[in-house]
Design a protein around this motif. Structure first.
Motif, PDB file in Angstrom:
ATOM      1  N   ARG A 151      21.696  37.057  38.085  1.00  0.00           N
ATOM      2  CA  ARG A 151      23.134  36.982  37.839  1.00  0.00           C
ATOM      3  C   ARG A 151      23.888  36.783  39.147  1.00  0.00           C
ATOM      4  NH1 ARG A 151      27.341  41.391  35.254  1.00  0.00           N
ATOM      5  NH2 ARG A 151      29.184  40.318  36.008  1.00  0.00           N
ATOM      6  N   LEU A 152      24.847  35.862  39.135  1.00  0.00           N
ATOM      7  CA  LEU A 152      25.663  35.564  40.304  1.00  0.00           C
ATOM      8  C   LEU A 152      26.996  36.303  40.198  1.00  0.00           C
ATOM      9  CD1 LEU A 152      25.069  31.700  40.587  1.00  0.00           C
ATOM     10  CD2 LEU A 152      23.720  33.566  41.536  1.00  0.00           C
ATOM     11  N   THR A 153      27.307  37.065  41.231  1.00  0.00           N
ATOM     12  CA  THR A 153      28.555  37.829  41.256  1.00  0.00           C
ATOM     13  C   THR A 153      29.398  37.380  42.439  1.00  0.00           C
ATOM     14  OG1 THR A 153      27.446  39.748  40.288  1.00  0.00           O
ATOM     15  CG2 THR A 153      29.563  40.135  41.365  1.00  0.00           C
ATOM     16  N   PRO A 154      30.588  36.817  42.186  1.00  0.00           N
ATOM     17  CA  PRO A 154      31.447  36.380  43.287  1.00  0.00           C
ATOM     18  C   PRO A 154      32.208  37.555  43.899  1.00  0.00           C
ATOM     19  CG  PRO A 154      32.475  35.867  41.182  1.00  0.00           C
ATOM     20  CD  PRO A 154      31.135  36.454  40.867  1.00  0.00           C
ATOM     21  N   VAL A 155      32.297  37.557  45.214  1.00  0.00           N
ATOM     22  CA  VAL A 155      33.005  38.611  45.946  1.00  0.00           C
ATOM     23  C   VAL A 155      34.029  37.955  46.871  1.00  0.00           C
ATOM     24  CG1 VAL A 155      32.771  40.490  47.610  1.00  0.00           C
ATOM     25  CG2 VAL A 155      31.019  40.158  45.854  1.00  0.00           C
ATOM     26  N   ALA A 156      35.269  38.406  46.788  1.00  0.00           N
ATOM     27  CA  ALA A 156      36.321  37.875  47.655  1.00  0.00           C
ATOM     28  C   ALA A 156      36.233  38.523  49.030  1.00  0.00           C
ATOM     29  CB  ALA A 156      37.688  38.136  47.039  1.00  0.00           C
ATOM     30  N   GLU A 157      36.180  37.693  50.084  1.00  0.00           N
ATOM     31  CA  GLU A 157      36.230  38.184  51.456  1.00  0.00           C
ATOM     32  C   GLU A 157      37.701  38.169  51.868  1.00  0.00           C
ATOM     33  OE1 GLU A 157      33.571  39.307  52.695  1.00  0.00           O
ATOM     34  OE2 GLU A 157      32.045  38.400  51.410  1.00  0.00           O
ATOM     35  N   LEU A 158      38.214  39.330  52.258  1.00  0.00           N
ATOM     36  CA  LEU A 158      39.651  39.505  52.434  1.00  0.00           C
ATOM     37  C   LEU A 158      40.033  39.758  53.884  1.00  0.00           C
ATOM     38  CD1 LEU A 158      40.009  42.077  49.529  1.00  0.00           C
ATOM     39  CD2 LEU A 158      40.473  39.624  49.368  1.00  0.00           C
ATOM     40  N   ALA A 159      41.259  39.400  54.212  1.00  0.00           N
ATOM     41  CA  ALA A 159      41.837  39.884  55.462  1.00  0.00           C
ATOM     42  C   ALA A 159      41.963  41.395  55.317  1.00  0.00           C
ATOM     43  CB  ALA A 159      43.206  39.250  55.686  1.00  0.00           C
ATOM     44  N   PRO A 160      41.358  42.196  56.206  1.00  0.00           N
ATOM     45  CA  PRO A 160      41.340  43.658  56.020  1.00  0.00           C
ATOM     46  C   PRO A 160      42.733  44.224  55.763  1.00  0.00           C
ATOM     47  CG  PRO A 160      39.941  43.025  57.853  1.00  0.00           C
ATOM     48  CD  PRO A 160      40.695  41.791  57.458  1.00  0.00           C
ATOM     49  N   VAL A 161      42.802  45.156  54.802  1.00  0.00           N
ATOM     50  CA  VAL A 161      44.081  45.749  54.427  1.00  0.00           C
ATOM     51  C   VAL A 161      43.845  47.208  54.047  1.00  0.00           C
ATOM     52  CG1 VAL A 161      43.835  45.037  52.008  1.00  0.00           C
ATOM     53  CG2 VAL A 161      46.116  45.484  52.948  1.00  0.00           C
ATOM     54  N   ASP A 162      44.831  48.052  54.352  1.00  0.00           N
ATOM     55  CA  ASP A 162      44.741  49.467  54.018  1.00  0.00           C
ATOM     56  C   ASP A 162      45.179  49.670  52.567  1.00  0.00           C
ATOM     57  OD1 ASP A 162      46.203  52.286  53.773  1.00  0.00           O
ATOM     58  OD2 ASP A 162      44.699  52.458  55.344  1.00  0.00           O
ATOM     59  N   VAL A 163      44.294  50.277  51.765  1.00  0.00           N
ATOM     60  CA  VAL A 163      44.615  50.574  50.372  1.00  0.00           C
ATOM     61  C   VAL A 163      44.393  52.070  50.163  1.00  0.00           C
ATOM     62  CG1 VAL A 163      44.182  50.041  47.954  1.00  0.00           C
ATOM     63  CG2 VAL A 163      43.806  48.295  49.692  1.00  0.00           C
ATOM     64  N   GLY A 164      45.479  52.820  50.147  1.00  0.00           N
ATOM     65  CA  GLY A 164      45.374  54.265  49.940  1.00  0.00           C
ATOM     66  C   GLY A 164      44.581  54.961  51.012  1.00  0.00           C
ATOM     67  N   GLY A 165      44.707  54.529  52.259  1.00  0.00           N
ATOM     68  CA  GLY A 165      44.022  55.182  53.361  1.00  0.00           C
ATOM     69  C   GLY A 165      42.627  54.669  53.639  1.00  0.00           C
ATOM     70  N   VAL A 166      42.182  53.635  52.914  1.00  0.00           N
ATOM     71  CA  VAL A 166      40.854  53.057  53.110  1.00  0.00           C
ATOM     72  C   VAL A 166      41.011  51.580  53.433  1.00  0.00           C
ATOM     73  CG1 VAL A 166      38.655  52.518  52.015  1.00  0.00           C
ATOM     74  CG2 VAL A 166      39.766  54.709  51.566  1.00  0.00           C
ATOM     75  N   THR A 167      40.310  51.123  54.465  1.00  0.00           N
ATOM     76  CA  THR A 167      40.361  49.706  54.816  1.00  0.00           C
ATOM     77  C   THR A 167      39.459  48.920  53.886  1.00  0.00           C
ATOM     78  OG1 THR A 167      40.822  50.209  57.142  1.00  0.00           O
ATOM     79  CG2 THR A 167      39.977  48.002  56.624  1.00  0.00           C
ATOM     80  N   VAL A 168      40.050  47.939  53.210  1.00  0.00           N
ATOM     81  CA  VAL A 168      39.318  47.118  52.247  1.00  0.00           C
ATOM     82  C   VAL A 168      39.228  45.697  52.781  1.00  0.00           C
ATOM     83  CG1 VAL A 168      39.357  46.124  49.925  1.00  0.00           C
ATOM     84  CG2 VAL A 168      39.981  48.522  50.273  1.00  0.00           C
ATOM     85  N   SER A 169      38.019  45.148  52.837  1.00  0.00           N
ATOM     86  CA  SER A 169      37.834  43.773  53.300  1.00  0.00           C
ATOM     87  C   SER A 169      37.072  42.920  52.286  1.00  0.00           C
ATOM     88  CB  SER A 169      37.086  43.753  54.642  1.00  0.00           C
ATOM     89  OG  SER A 169      35.825  44.386  54.512  1.00  0.00           O
ATOM     90  N   ARG A 170      36.644  43.547  51.167  1.00  0.00           N
ATOM     91  CA  ARG A 170      35.933  42.807  50.123  1.00  0.00           C
ATOM     92  C   ARG A 170      36.361  43.359  48.764  1.00  0.00           C
ATOM     93  NH1 ARG A 170      29.948  42.651  50.312  1.00  0.00           N
ATOM     94  NH2 ARG A 170      29.979  40.387  50.372  1.00  0.00           N
ATOM     95  N   ALA A 171      36.387  42.493  47.766  1.00  0.00           N
ATOM     96  CA  ALA A 171      36.723  42.921  46.410  1.00  0.00           C
ATOM     97  C   ALA A 171      35.983  42.040  45.419  1.00  0.00           C
ATOM     98  CB  ALA A 171      38.228  42.827  46.166  1.00  0.00           C
ATOM     99  N   THR A 172      35.546  42.635  44.326  1.00  0.00           N
ATOM    100  CA  THR A 172      34.802  41.864  43.345  1.00  0.00           C
ATOM    101  C   THR A 172      35.719  40.942  42.548  1.00  0.00           C
ATOM    102  OG1 THR A 172      33.306  41.983  41.456  1.00  0.00           O
ATOM    103  CG2 THR A 172      34.967  43.691  41.599  1.00  0.00           C
ATOM    104  N   LEU A 173      35.196  39.770  42.230  1.00  0.00           N
ATOM    105  CA  LEU A 173      35.877  38.837  41.331  1.00  0.00           C
ATOM    106  C   LEU A 173      35.140  38.764  39.992  1.00  0.00           C
ATOM    107  CD1 LEU A 173      36.684  36.017  43.911  1.00  0.00           C
ATOM    108  CD2 LEU A 173      38.332  37.512  42.773  1.00  0.00           C
TER     109      LEU A 173
END
Length: 721
Positions: free
Chosen positions: A384-406
């Motif tokens: 199974r292929l799962t796409p993941v968005a590579e993001l400009a790092p951003v603070d979300v509720g005190g946690v740095t997020v640089s990837r998110a599932t699509l």
């Protein structure tokens, strides 16, 4: 004033009186050598001891025995209950699940399960405090005497759980607050929900709890879903809700659910049979006292509970809990602030939807906006292929997020997202960041999902919203995980072949296909970093021990999508040998129990993939030959239904399989459709009573053997040619 909660409780089993609590013996005498009285006494001790072990493990995180010892005690209890037909109501063995349900009935709650007013601003909480003090003053109470109990606001599924005379009786979801779905059998499988309360509970106790999936277990379970090619849950709350609405309790038992209890919905003391008071325990006057009662009864509640003397203390509690949010193993979305004194609560009352004595101070939403800088496509064990968005790092509720599932290609198409777009990021259930929307379109068009696997370049096929690599075991990404799967305990059970070592073997170019495992030598392994000659010899010995695996283990180890241990056993029992399965078309596969059209198609697709057949052929060339299974296809017992009780010369499971192989049905309970109750040594009373009621003939093992012999069937089964 601020006080943390603590409490003590009696034990389910006293180690001075119960030998199975501390350093328990596990070398049991054969079941057949016990009398019914001895079996019942041993089972009673085991039930009490296992409840104590469950309490120490799930509520106190302080186990008394190793997992292996617990498993042996649990297995012994099941053997006794099966062999002597002992009653199992609320036995710990019921945790493994009962018969599948036809649907979920609706049941009324003993008291309304109301919502709670909430806000994310401190000022709204202070206004709540003002209303409370004003209401208490109007009711004749001292408004300065109010105290609050503060506790986490769980992000799970709310439940009503009822105990009668200390025994688990019923569970229901919140539903509309007045009535909910009956999930009694599903909740029974959750180990943090005691089947029997400790101490001296009231005659009828209804408590409110929250079912949830621990964060670490949620992540592991989602990984397993992805590996199987199934859609993962978006967050732990969805996982808990989806699990409890399963109609098969055995499915619920396999999933890592827990429950916290946090409120009393009903407390009935009851009376003695002669009508006099039984001196029952009275309901505590405070919510804080109810938590003490929860401790005494063995009901699990959150540790992070505090009592404060004013609303500023409640606000400070919320800030502390929000700061510690990342360290908690359960999802929360705020805190609940509730008046402690029950007399105060009764004076304040409730509106139609919410109590006036409680308020939820919620955490800010966990969202942020950032830019998609790229998309990476990951490949799981099933392809199974799962796409993941590579993001400009951003603070979300005190946690740095640089990837998110699509999630999948269909989700990308629905969002219309592409590299360069500004998107909103949401941290679902404190765990998995995902993209709910595009807030500013900065690109042309939508991301083009690849037509070829990014790892092995094999063609990609779509299956509804999902996409799969067709490279099978020839795809390196699938291969590494396939080897791990092959070595799992419920497959070939190869000790010493975990993920790190598999990765090391792959990086050293020693294993480029599953069959390559069996070309490894002690010299190959001993030359690797971290290996010695002994560890190398041990792994080679483990591999050699799997050269003649049971057919079902071999099938389960291949990692065929939708084929777990249960389906693998059904396939092995039906076809008997590997060649018959390899040659079976979809119609033949659908004739197997538990194999529907989708599973049959999945099996056939896997076996028809060139890379997978090459791997299977390679295993056989290296003398990995799964053992054939004797398949009985007779119909000598067609139309007959048997029920077994007591101890036979073989196990009950073998007896059931034997009659089923000759066309009969074997069920676990006596009904009007039962033709014979087969009673071995020390049979249980309940099935014999049911047989008398239904007019069902009862035969002993000799009579059973004669009955089968008249129809040309040999008993016992090991005598078959």
């Amino acid at each position: 004033m601020t006080s943390a909660h603590s409490g003590s409780s009696p034990r389910h089993a006293d180690p001075d009186e119960n030998p199975y609590v501390e350093a328990p013996p596990t070398d049991f005498e054969p079941v057949g050598e016990l009398s019914e009285m001895e079996a019942a006494e041993q089972a009673s001790l085991l039930r009490a001891a296992i409840r104590e072990h469950d309490h120490r493990y799930y509520l106190k995180a302080d186990p008394l025995v190793p997992d292996e010892t617990y498993d042996r005690l649990f297995t012994r209890l099941r053997e006794l209950e099966d062999a002597f037909d002992l009653p199992t109501k609320n036995s710990p063995t019921r945790r493994v699940g009962g018969e599948p349900l036809d649907g979920l009935a609706t049941v009324e709650h003993v008291a309304p399960m109301r919502s709670i007013d909430n806000a994310t601003e401190a000022e709204a909480v202070r206004e709540f405090d003002e209303r409370v003090r004003k209401g208490l003053g109007a009711a004749g109470f001292d408004p300065k005497a109010v105290e609050y109990v503060c506790e986490p606001k769980f992000d799970g599924l709310s439940l009503e759980v009822i105990y009668e005379d200390g025994e688990y009786a019923r569970a229901a979801t919140r539903g509309d607050g007045t009535a909910g779905d009956d999930v009694t059998e599903q909740v029974r499988t959750i180990r943090s929900v005691p089947g029997k309360l400790r101490g001296d509970p009231p005659a009828r106790l209804a408590v409110r709890g929250e079912a949830y999936m621990p964060r670490d277990d949620f992540e592991t379970y989602n990984d397993e879903l992805i590996e199987r090619g199934e859609e993962p849950f978006a967050n732990p709350r969805n996982a808990a809700a989806g699990t409890l609405r399963q109609l098969d309790p055995a499915v619920v038992a396999e999933r890592p659910l827990e429950v916290f209890f946090f409120d009393v919905l009903g407390w009935e003391t009851g009376e003695e049979e002669d009508g006099s008071d039984a001196d029952p325990p009275e309901r505590p006057d405070t919510h804080w006292g109810e938590f003490d009662a929860f401790d005494a009864f063995g009901l699990r509640r959150a540790d992070r509970v505090e009592r404060v003397g004013d609303i500023e203390g409640a606000l400070a509690y919320r800030d502390r809990l929000m700061a510690d949010r990342e360290d908690l193993n359960f999802a929360i979305d705020g805190v609940v602030i509730a008046v402690d004194d029950r007399a105060h609560r009764e004076a304040l009352g409730s509106t139609a939807r919410a109590p006036r004595w409680a308020f939820a101070y919620k955490f800010p939403p966990r969202t942020a906006t950032t830019t998609v800088e790229g998309v990476t496509v990951q490949v799981g064990r099933t392809g199974r292929l799962t796409p993941v968005a590579e993001l400009a790092p951003v603070d979300v509720g005190g946690v740095t997020v640089s990837r998110a599932t699509l999630h999948n290609p269909a989700e990308i198409e629905a969002l219309g997202v592409n590299v360069g777009d500004r998107v909103r990021i949401y941290r679902a259930g404190d765990v998995i960041p995902y993209v709910p929307e595009v807030v500013e379109k900065r690109s042309e068009g939508t991301y083009a999902f690849p037509d070829a696997c990014p790892i092995c370049d094999a063609p990609v096929e779509r299956d509804g919203p999902l996409a799969f690599c067709t490279g099978g075991l020839g795809c390196p990404a699938q291969l590494e995980r396939a080897i791990e799967h092959w070595a799992r305990r419920d497959a070939l059970d190869i000790e010493g072949l975990g993920p790190e070592r598999v990765e090391q073997l792959r990086e050293a170019d020693l294993v480029e296909s599953l069959p390559d495992l069996y070309d490894l030598t002690v010299e190959d392994l001993a030359a690797l970093e971290g290996w010695g000659e002994t560890s190398a010899e041990n792994l080679i010995a483990e591999l050699n021990a799997t050269r003649d695996p049971p057919l079902d283990d071999f099938l389960a180890g291949l990692g065929i999508p939708d084929v777990g241990a249960t389906t693998a056993r059904a396939l092995a029992a039906h076809f008997g040998d590997l060649d018959a399965i390899l040659d079976a078309d979809e119609d033949a596969l659908r004739a197997v129990d538990d194999v529907g059209p989708e599973v049959a198609e999945s099996i056939r697709t896997f076996l028809d993939t060139e890379e997978n057949r090459t791997a299977i052929d390679g295993l056989r060339e290296r003398r990995i030959d799964p053992e054939s299974v004797d398949v009985e296809s007779g119909d000598a017992l067609d139309g007959l239904t048997f029920v077994f009780t007591g101890s036979l010369s073989t196990t009950r499971g073998e007896a059931q399989a034997h009659v089923e192989a000759h066309g009969a049905n074997a069920t676990s309970s006596v009904s009007g459709n039962t033709d014979y109750l087969v009673a071995g040594e020390s049979p249980g009373r309940s099935k014999r009573d049911d047989a008398d009621t239904e007019g069902v003939p009862v035969v002993d093992e000799d009579g059973f053997a004669d009955l089968l012999s008249e129809r040309g069937v040999v008993w016992p089964p090991e005598s078959d040619e």
